[in-house]
Write a protein that holds these residues in place. Structure first.
Motif, short mmCIF file in Angstrom:
data_model
loop_
_atom_site.label_atom_id
_atom_site.label_comp_id
_atom_site.label_asym_id
_atom_site.label_seq_id
_atom_site.Cartn_x
_atom_site.Cartn_y
_atom_site.Cartn_z
N ARG A 83 0.82 -1.21 0.00
CA ARG A 83 0.00 0.00 0.00
C ARG A 83 0.85 1.26 0.00
NH1 ARG A 83 -2.60 0.68 5.42
NH2 ARG A 83 -0.64 1.76 5.76
N ASP A 84 1.92 1.28 0.79
CA ASP A 84 2.71 2.49 0.98
C ASP A 84 4.01 2.52 0.18
OD1 ASP A 84 0.70 3.07 2.75
OD2 ASP A 84 1.90 2.72 4.55
N ASN A 85 4.22 1.55 -0.69
CA ASN A 85 5.48 1.47 -1.44
C ASN A 85 5.18 1.46 -2.94
OD1 ASN A 85 7.91 0.76 -2.67
ND2 ASN A 85 8.55 -0.51 -0.94
N ALA A 86 5.11 2.64 -3.52
CA ALA A 86 4.76 2.77 -4.94
C ALA A 86 5.75 2.05 -5.84
CB ALA A 86 4.66 4.25 -5.33
N ASP A 87 7.04 2.10 -5.51
CA ASP A 87 8.06 1.42 -6.33
C ASP A 87 7.83 -0.09 -6.35
OD1 ASP A 87 9.33 3.81 -6.99
OD2 ASP A 87 10.77 3.66 -5.34
#
Length: 126
Positions: A83-87
């Protein structure tokens, strides 16, 4: 109890055959996220680094259940890892329409046929 639609895929920009699971209109690349699996049967396993589903199918129902629970956990709204790690999300998901499907099992496919009901395979895209 819900089965996950597993399959073996590649993409135009990455010809490596890898194991994925369909999630809506996306494919989650398990070779990318399997290092996040922390259950007793799959933690540290290289089963999702293989180019066919043979090794995973051979692990049996307990490992299949653990994989399903791990995927569900990663997709949970409460779990920040994806959820919090776009990469990581960019690496872990491929548009289903761009996935090139491949034969999911090697030469022992006939011997494992009865297990397909437990480990469904993604259909070839139209």
């Amino acid at each position: 109890y819900q089965n996950l639609p597993y399959g073996v895929f590649s993409t135009a920009d990455n010809a490596t055959h890898r194991i994925g699971v369909a999630i809506g209109d996306q494919v989650m690349d398990l070779s990318v996220v399997s290092s996040l699996f922390d259950g007793p049967l799959l933690k540290g396993s290289t089963v999702f680094q293989q180019t066919t589903l043979n090794a995973f199918m051979g692990l049996g129902k307990a490992a299949w259940s653990e994989a399903r629970a791990s995927v569900r956990k990663l997709l949970s709204k409460e779990e920040p890892t994806l959820r919090d790690n776009a990469d990581l999300r960019v690496k872990a998901f491929v548009a289903r329409a761009s996935a090139i499907m491949h034969r999911p099992a090697g030469s022992s496919c006939g011997l494992l046929y009865g297990q397909w009901e437990q480990v469904p395979v993604l259909p070839r895209p139209p």
